[in-house]
Scaffold this motif. Structure first.
Motif, short mmCIF file in Angstrom:
data_model
loop_
_atom_site.label_atom_id
_atom_site.label_comp_id
_atom_site.label_asym_id
_atom_site.label_seq_id
_atom_site.Cartn_x
_atom_site.Cartn_y
_atom_site.Cartn_z
N ARG A 9 5.37 14.14 0.58
CA ARG A 9 4.55 13.01 1.03
C ARG A 9 5.09 11.70 0.48
O ARG A 9 5.04 10.67 1.16
N ALA A 10 5.63 11.70 -0.73
CA ALA A 10 6.24 10.50 -1.29
C ALA A 10 7.48 10.11 -0.48
O ALA A 10 7.71 8.92 -0.21
N ALA A 11 8.26 11.10 -0.06
CA ALA A 11 9.44 10.82 0.76
C ALA A 11 9.04 10.24 2.11
O ALA A 11 9.70 9.32 2.62
N LEU A 12 7.98 10.74 2.70
CA LEU A 12 7.49 10.20 3.97
C LEU A 12 6.99 8.76 3.79
O LEU A 12 7.21 7.91 4.66
N SER A 13 6.36 8.50 2.68
CA SER A 13 5.92 7.13 2.40
C SER A 13 7.13 6.21 2.28
O SER A 13 7.08 5.06 2.74
N GLN A 14 8.22 6.70 1.71
CA GLN A 14 9.43 5.89 1.58
C GLN A 14 9.99 5.55 2.96
O GLN A 14 10.49 4.44 3.16
N MET A 31 0.83 -1.20 0.00
CA MET A 31 0.00 0.00 0.00
C MET A 31 0.87 1.26 0.00
O MET A 31 0.62 2.19 -0.77
N PHE A 32 1.89 1.27 0.84
CA PHE A 32 2.78 2.44 0.89
C PHE A 32 3.58 2.59 -0.40
O PHE A 32 3.83 3.70 -0.86
N GLU A 33 3.98 1.46 -1.01
CA GLU A 33 4.68 1.55 -2.28
C GLU A 33 3.78 2.15 -3.36
O GLU A 33 4.23 3.00 -4.16
N GLU A 34 2.55 1.72 -3.40
CA GLU A 34 1.61 2.26 -4.39
C GLU A 34 1.35 3.75 -4.15
O GLU A 34 1.30 4.54 -5.09
N ARG A 35 1.20 4.11 -2.88
CA ARG A 35 1.00 5.53 -2.53
C ARG A 35 2.19 6.37 -2.98
O ARG A 35 2.03 7.43 -3.57
N ARG A 36 3.41 5.87 -2.71
CA ARG A 36 4.62 6.59 -3.12
C ARG A 36 4.66 6.75 -4.65
O ARG A 36 4.96 7.82 -5.16
N ASN A 37 4.33 5.68 -5.37
CA ASN A 37 4.34 5.74 -6.83
C ASN A 37 3.33 6.75 -7.36
O ASN A 37 3.63 7.52 -8.28
N LEU A 38 2.14 6.75 -6.79
CA LEU A 38 1.11 7.71 -7.23
C LEU A 38 1.53 9.14 -6.92
O LEU A 38 1.35 10.04 -7.76
N LEU A 39 2.07 9.36 -5.74
CA LEU A 39 2.50 10.72 -5.37
C LEU A 39 3.66 11.19 -6.24
O LEU A 39 3.71 12.36 -6.62
N THR A 40 4.56 10.29 -6.58
CA THR A 40 5.69 10.64 -7.45
C THR A 40 5.19 11.01 -8.84
O THR A 40 5.63 12.01 -9.42
N THR A 41 4.27 10.22 -9.36
CA THR A 41 3.69 10.53 -10.67
C THR A 41 2.98 11.87 -10.65
O THR A 41 3.15 12.70 -11.55
N PHE A 42 2.20 12.10 -9.61
CA PHE A 42 1.48 13.36 -9.46
C PHE A 42 2.47 14.53 -9.39
O PHE A 42 2.27 15.57 -10.04
N ALA A 43 3.53 14.37 -8.60
CA ALA A 43 4.53 15.44 -8.44
C ALA A 43 5.19 15.78 -9.76
O ALA A 43 5.47 16.95 -10.04
N ASN A 44 5.44 14.77 -10.58
CA ASN A 44 6.09 15.00 -11.88
C ASN A 44 5.18 15.73 -12.86
O ASN A 44 5.65 16.35 -13.80
N GLU A 45 3.87 15.64 -12.63
CA GLU A 45 2.91 16.29 -13.54
C GLU A 45 2.51 17.67 -13.07
O GLU A 45 1.86 18.41 -13.82
N GLN A 46 2.87 18.04 -11.85
CA GLN A 46 2.47 19.32 -11.27
C GLN A 46 3.67 20.25 -11.14
O GLN A 46 4.81 19.86 -11.36
#
Length: 61
Positions: free
Chosen positions: A33-38, A7-22
């Motif tokens: 938030r992705a770093a905290l998930s890591q 779950m945390f890996e998926e959350r990190r992946n989604l947040l990273t993708t979102f960050a790259n698009e924003q």
């Protein structure tokens, strides 16, 4: 615990993708938030691997 790790890996992946698009604050927030998930991923993985080693060493040879 394995489900929590995934779950945390998926959350990190989604947040990273979102960050790259924003840009701006949204990107910074998502990266943070992705770093905290890591951090959680690393802790859970350490617990799981430590438990694995303990279980293997408890088995008779």
């Amino acid at each position: 615990m394995w489900v929590a790790l995934r779950m945390f890996e998926e959350r990190r992946n989604l947040l990273t993708t979102f960050a790259n698009e924003q840009t701006g604050a949204a990107a910074r927030s998502a990266k943070e938030r992705a770093a905290l998930s890591q951090v959680h991923i690393d802790r859970i993985r350490a617990i799981l691997l430590a438990d694995d080693k303990a279980t293997k060493s408890d088995l008779p040879s």
